[in-house]
Design a protein around this motif. Structure first.
Motif: not given
Length: 296
Positions: A125-129
């Protein structure tokens, strides 16, 4: 004034309330001259009984008990439509989920995860990796056997790609979110341009009819995974098994007041789109492409 005396005065039912914006000028005059307004007569008893309400403990709203397997409320559990045992697959599936999807009630990812072995289906889960934030995902993206499912001009047809690929794919990444959210995640994370980009070329229409899609060919995350895994595992039974709980979910919702959500493409082509056409040229161009069934 003595603080204790002041506190007793504040709780005294006979004490005058402070002036508020809801009072009229005449009411303020009566209050200042010591006259009780007509509407305030008999309010002493009400105030006295209301004082005790403020001391009552506030009970938090109770959440409906959820099923530990399908994450649905127990009264509307979909486990009868899930496979008795997780499907046996050799492919590793990574779901990159936008944070906004996590709080939505009618999600398909929990149903997908409930059908697959825990070690073969992982949700990030997230927007930036990045490599620093998620070394595991970075290592997966750098492997030669990893694919990312995202449509575009540079994406190969999955079925054709695996026929010519020297290394049979072992992992597939799917982005979960609205189309604009998925686009943001894909283009703003350089990690996701490392795996081979593939897409599905299928004529099937989405069965996720309780949630609107941009076009008739757009599929939900669960449907994308079902089709992709059936291709990679060379087993059509996987697709049918994964779609069964989705159909049950939509059927239940439609029986309890939900409506079939037609795609934006269908609404535009049939003159049913409820909103005025956008004035922004870029958005208007997208609308025209949808009406003409041009892939965007």
């Amino acid at each position: 004034m003595d603080p204790q005396k002041e506190a007793r005065t504040a709780r005294d039912p006979g004490a005058q309330p402070p002036a508020s914006q809801s009072q009229t000028p005449k009411e303020e005059e009566r209050r200042e001259s010591g006259e009780a307004p007509a509407a305030a007569l008999g309010e002493e008893d009400v105030d006295a009984s209301a004082d005790g309400l403020w001391e009552l403990p506030v009970e938090p709203a109770e959440r409906r008990p959820e099923c530990s397997r399908c994450s649905r409320p127990q009264k509307v559990c979909l486990c009868p439509f899930l496979p008795v045992h997780p499907l046996h697959i050799s492919t590793y599936l990574y779901i990159i989920q936008h944070p906004a999807e996590e709080s939505k009630v009618l999600r398909t990812v929990p149903l997908l995860a409930a059908c697959l072995p825990q070690d073969k289906c992982k949700v990030k889960i997230g927007r930036r990796f990045s490599e620093e934030r998620d070394p595991e995902l970075s290592a997966v993206c750098r492997k030669s056997g990893t694919l990312i499912l995202y449509p575009g001009a540079e994406a190969d047809n999955l079925e054709e790609f695996i026929l010519d690929s020297p290394t049979y794919p072992s992992t597939i990444i799917i982005i979960d979110g609205t189309w604009s959210q998925a686009k943001d995640i894909f283009y703003k994370n350089s990690l996701f341009r490392l795996p081979k980009q593939v897409q599905l070329k299928t004529s099937i229409s989405s069965q996720y009819v309780i949630r609107a899609q941009p076009t008739n060919r757009c599929l939900s995350t669960l449907e994308c995974a079902a089709v992709a895994l059936s291709i990679l595992e060379k087993n059509n039974y996987i697709q049918e098994t994964l779609l069964r709980p989705l159909r049950a979910l939509c059927s239940f919702q439609l029986q309890h007041g939900a409506q079939i959500r037609l795609s934006k493409e269908h609404l535009l082509k049939n003159g049913l789109y409820p909103k005025p056409m956008p004035k922004n040229k870029r958005k208007l161009r997208k609308m025209e492409l949808l009406m003409n069934s041009v892939k965007i």
